[in-house]
Design a protein around this motif. Structure first.
Motif, PDB file in Angstrom:
ATOM      1  N   ALA A 154      14.828 -18.507   7.331  1.00  0.00           N
ATOM      2  CA  ALA A 154      13.949 -19.629   7.684  1.00  0.00           C
ATOM      3  C   ALA A 154      14.730 -20.938   7.654  1.00  0.00           C
ATOM      4  N   HIS A 155      14.383 -21.824   8.578  1.00  0.00           N
ATOM      5  CA  HIS A 155      15.048 -23.132   8.656  1.00  0.00           C
ATOM      6  C   HIS A 155      14.008 -24.219   8.405  1.00  0.00           C
ATOM      7  N   ILE A 210       8.162 -30.422   0.528  1.00  0.00           N
ATOM      8  CA  ILE A 210       7.110 -31.293   0.012  1.00  0.00           C
ATOM      9  C   ILE A 210       6.542 -30.668  -1.262  1.00  0.00           C
ATOM     10  N   VAL A 211       6.227 -31.523  -2.236  1.00  0.00           N
ATOM     11  CA  VAL A 211       5.755 -31.058  -3.537  1.00  0.00           C
ATOM     12  C   VAL A 211       4.670 -31.997  -4.041  1.00  0.00           C
ATOM     13  N   THR A 212       3.553 -31.419  -4.511  1.00  0.00           N
ATOM     14  CA  THR A 212       2.445 -32.230  -5.007  1.00  0.00           C
ATOM     15  C   THR A 212       2.288 -32.158  -6.518  1.00  0.00           C
ATOM     16  N   SER A 213       3.162 -31.430  -7.187  1.00  0.00           N
ATOM     17  CA  SER A 213       3.093 -31.343  -8.652  1.00  0.00           C
ATOM     18  C   SER A 213       4.461 -30.983  -9.207  1.00  0.00           C
ATOM     19  N   ALA A 214       4.787 -31.577 -10.344  1.00  0.00           N
ATOM     20  CA  ALA A 214       6.030 -31.221 -11.022  1.00  0.00           C
ATOM     21  C   ALA A 214       6.030 -29.754 -11.429  1.00  0.00           C
ATOM     22  N   GLY A 220       8.880 -31.181  12.758  1.00  0.00           N
ATOM     23  CA  GLY A 220       9.791 -30.278  12.067  1.00  0.00           C
ATOM     24  C   GLY A 220       9.034 -29.278  11.203  1.00  0.00           C
ATOM     25  N   THR A 221       9.804 -28.435  10.526  1.00  0.00           N
ATOM     26  CA  THR A 221       9.222 -27.426   9.645  1.00  0.00           C
ATOM     27  C   THR A 221       9.396 -27.867   8.193  1.00  0.00           C
ATOM     28  N   LEU A 222       8.302 -27.893   7.467  1.00  0.00           N
ATOM     29  CA  LEU A 222       8.301 -28.339   6.081  1.00  0.00           C
ATOM     30  C   LEU A 222       7.998 -27.160   5.158  1.00  0.00           C
ATOM     31  N   LEU A 223       8.702 -27.093   4.051  1.00  0.00           N
ATOM     32  CA  LEU A 223       8.428 -26.088   3.024  1.00  0.00           C
ATOM     33  C   LEU A 223       7.596 -26.744   1.934  1.00  0.00           C
ATOM     34  N   TYR A 224       6.397 -26.225   1.731  1.00  0.00           N
ATOM     35  CA  TYR A 224       5.477 -26.760   0.732  1.00  0.00           C
ATOM     36  C   TYR A 224       5.514 -25.864  -0.502  1.00  0.00           C
ATOM     37  N   VAL A 278       4.100 -26.138   8.635  1.00  0.00           N
ATOM     38  CA  VAL A 278       4.186 -26.151   7.171  1.00  0.00           C
ATOM     39  C   VAL A 278       4.148 -24.721   6.652  1.00  0.00           C
ATOM     40  N   VAL A 279       5.194 -24.342   5.943  1.00  0.00           N
ATOM     41  CA  VAL A 279       5.273 -23.024   5.309  1.00  0.00           C
ATOM     42  C   VAL A 279       5.008 -23.220   3.824  1.00  0.00           C
TER      43      VAL A 279
END
Length: 245
Positions: free
Chosen positions: A45-46, A51-55, A121-125, A146-147
């Motif tokens: 995967a590329h 992106i992150v919504t929590s530590a 683009g493609t984002l890794l969540y 968004v993956v």
């Protein structure tokens, strides 16, 4: 009189230290328990960014060899606390939003406008098992792919610690700090189970957002204060307002 902190471990320890420094007594009653889930990365995967919504999504991430290639990507964090966790995990290019999922989405869109991030683009969540808002769908409507990888879950704690039960029974708790809808619901259920719901709801409930405040307000709390923005500094400001003579 003590302030009851319902924030999960280990973040509750930082909150306790801050409160102690301000002269408060503290009782810890974490109402959610963190559980890490295995991170399975698709090496083919590329992605253009993370992106992150929590530590919590980054706890233990540095121990996953399959995730090392992601450290070179820009990472968008919901706020500075999460951004610090990302840097600790090894990410070098970290962009911190002002707090809240909407602010995180806007930070991603601003990076596209500034040509720092590729449009569509493609984002890794990296996410938790329970999501309060559909960030992936929100960004998907704006042209991103968004993956989502679930890296942790938070499990409700069924009972209040003995010190918290005793504190409510003796009217020795001055206020409660709430950090999420799920932890607020778990707190309410635990208070009912312990038979201290009336005492627990009779004191100020300081909430990190309107959504969290609605949970305790609907349960019958009448002294509900909401942080002016979704971060702990603002929550502690709400606490000071609640306890001001």
């Amino acid at each position: 009189m003590a302030v009851l902190v319902t924030r999960p471990h280990p973040d509750n320890e930082a909150t306790a230290a801050t409160l102690h420094a301000r002269g408060f007594e503290v009782l810890l009653a974490p109402m959610l328990r963190f559980e890490a889930l295995a991170f399975q990365d698709d090496s083919d995967a590329h992605y253009h960014a993370v992106i992150v919504t929590s530590a919590n999504a980054l706890r233990g991430f540095e121990r996953h060899p399959s995730g090392q290639r992601l450290l070179k990507l820009p990472l968008f964090a919901v706020g500075e606390h999460t951004a610090q966790a990302a840097r600790h995990a090894g990410f070098g290019d970290v962009i911190a939003a002002d707090g809240g999922v909407a602010a995180l989405r806007d930070a991603v869109l601003a990076s596209v406008k500034a040509k720092r991030l590729k449009k569509a683009g493609t984002l890794l969540y990296l996410a938790g098992a329970d999501l309060a808002r559909d960030l992936a769908g929100d960004l998907g409507e704006r042209g991103f792919t968004v993956v989502t990888h679930t890296t942790y879950r938070m499990i409700p704690v069924a009972e209040l610690p003995p010190a918290a039960r005793e504190g409510f029974a003796a009217n020795q708790i001055a206020a409660v700090l709430h950090y999420s809808r799920r932890s607020a619901r778990a707190f309410l259920q635990a208070a009912r189970t312990a038979g201290v719901e009336i005492s627990a709801l009779a004191i100020p409930q300081c909430c990190i957002s309107d959504a969290v405040a609605s949970v305790v307000r609907d349960a019958g709390a009448t002294q509900v204060l909401t942080a002016s923005r979704p971060d702990e500094n603002a929550l502690l400001e709400a606490l000071m307002r609640a306890l001001r003579p």
